[in-house]
Design a protein around this motif. Structure first.
Motif, PDB file in Angstrom:
ATOM      1  N   THR A   1       0.913  -1.186  -0.148  1.00 37.72           N
ATOM      2  CA  THR A   1      -0.070  -0.124   0.019  1.00 37.72           C
ATOM      3  C   THR A   1       0.870   1.309   0.096  1.00 37.72           C
ATOM      4  N   THR A   2       1.897   1.252   0.871  1.00 37.37           N
ATOM      5  CA  THR A   2       2.811   2.439   0.804  1.00 37.37           C
ATOM      6  C   THR A   2       3.471   2.574  -0.490  1.00 37.37           C
ATOM      7  N   ALA A   3       3.995   1.470  -1.195  1.00 37.11           N
ATOM      8  CA  ALA A   3       4.483   1.441  -2.129  1.00 37.11           C
ATOM      9  C   ALA A   3       3.836   1.960  -3.350  1.00 37.11           C
ATOM     10  N   ALA A   4       2.307   1.684  -3.405  1.00 35.05           N
ATOM     11  CA  ALA A   4       1.468   2.093  -4.391  1.00 35.05           C
ATOM     12  C   ALA A   4       1.256   3.641  -4.423  1.00 35.05           C
ATOM     13  N   ARG A   5       1.220   3.929  -3.318  1.00 33.82           N
ATOM     14  CA  ARG A   5       0.994   5.518  -2.675  1.00 33.82           C
ATOM     15  C   ARG A   5       2.067   6.420  -3.367  1.00 33.82           C
ATOM     16  N   MET A   6       3.275   5.813  -2.903  1.00 33.96           N
ATOM     17  CA  MET A   6       4.403   6.470  -3.464  1.00 33.96           C
ATOM     18  C   MET A   6       4.694   6.594  -4.955  1.00 33.96           C
ATOM     19  N   LEU A   7       4.287   5.368  -5.500  1.00 38.42           N
ATOM     20  CA  LEU A   7       4.239   5.315  -6.992  1.00 38.42           C
ATOM     21  C   LEU A   7       3.234   6.435  -7.644  1.00 38.42           C
TER      22      LEU A   7
END
Length: 315
Positions: free
Chosen positions: A254-260
């Motif tokens: 979820t953190t990765a998707a938000r940062m992307l």
């Protein structure tokens, strides 16, 4: 890292919107079962909430009503009144045009705030929210929440220089105070109300959210929480709805998707931030979760307000 604030930031999609309404009886407004949660505050008069199922709820001056996503409902001066559909203009930004329904009867004035949540990858907190949170007005009760409502109402009634910057903060504050009131008043049945109020679980969540890149183990999280491994694993799974390491992976992705979607960070730096030693390992894990590689996800999200259906995360 404040876990509740972090969770809300991850759940949101797009800008919230807010507006005032003045409706004279007979009147009714239908709110669809979409991806938005709504917060209604009665400023003058009174009305009834009419859910699709269940009995109507009478609302008086000062009452606050929160309705979760996917819960259609109608507000009306009384059950049986004809209703119009609520159709906000998303292009208006944070404030929508005032809704005025003329009529011969008594007037009801309300504030309405709606928050769009990303239901393609809903946080487990959403699953534990009740369809309705009704906070009746009580003298001297919840001063910060009441002060936020007053400030929000003033900004919507008389927009001035700086209103566009002030409204987002007030809208976020309103949601946070409503959820706090729900958490504080919860019966502590299994769910996120328990997770955030249980120091043992809250400590572990805090560690996961603060350092998702750390190679956490169940044993180390249990040590941080001050209980045995078996006790911690059982309490965490019951409260959160997922085992500790499953939630850790979920939060990393979820953190990765938000940062992307919301930053220009390189895929390699995002991989490191989310606990992956190589870009290849991260891309493999991300594709397993979202069905597309990180770079393609970023390109698709840059052209869409919500996650396209073919790249929604596996559930």
């Amino acid at each position: 890292m404040d876990v509740l604030s972090d969770v809300l930031a991850a759940m949101r999609a797009g800008q919230p919107y807010a507006g005032r309404s003045t409706c004279r009886a007979p009147w009714g407004v239908r709110f669809p079962a979409g991806d938005a949660a709504c917060c209604h505050i009665v400023m003058r008069g009174g009305c009834s909430l009419i859910p699709l199922e269940g009995e109507p709820v009478n609302l008086s001056v000062g009452d606050i009503l929160f309705t979760g996503p996917q819960h259609a409902h109608t507000l009306a001066d009384q059950p049986g009144s004809a209703a119009v559909d609520f159709r906000p203009d998303y292009n208006e930004g944070y404030s929508v045009a005032e809704l005025n329904i003329p009529g011969p009867g008594a007037a009801t004035e309300m504030l309405c705030v709606c928050y769009t949540f990303d239901l393609a990858r809903p946080h487990p907190l959403l699953a534990t929210l009740p369809p309705l949170i009704h906070l009746p007005a009580r003298v001297g009760d919840n001063g910060p929440l009441r002060a936020t409502i007053d400030m929000l109402g003033n900004e919507l009634h008389q927009p001035r220089s700086g209103t566009d910057a002030i409204l987002p903060a007030l809208i976020d504050m309103l949601l946070m105070y409503v959820l706090r009131a729900w958490l504080d008043g919860s019966d502590h049945s299994p769910g996120w109300a328990t997770a955030l109020n249980d120091p043992t679980i809250a400590i572990a969540l805090h560690r996961i959210h603060r350092q998702p890149e750390y190679p956490w183990t169940v044993a180390e999280l249990a040590t941080q929480a001050g209980v045995s491994r078996a006790t911690f694993a059982k309490r965490f799974t019951t409260a959160v709805g997922q085992p500790p390491l499953t939630y850790l992976t979920w939060w990393r992705m979820t953190t990765a998707a938000r940062m992307l979607h919301r930053s220009d960070a390189t895929v390699q730096s995002i991989a490191e931030r989310c606990g992956y030693g190589s870009e290849y390992a991260f891309a493999k894990a991300f594709k397993r979760e979202y069905r597309v590689p990180p770079g393609q996800y970023r390109r698709l999200r840059s052209h869409s307000r919500t996650v396209p259906s073919h790249i929604q995360a596996e559930r």
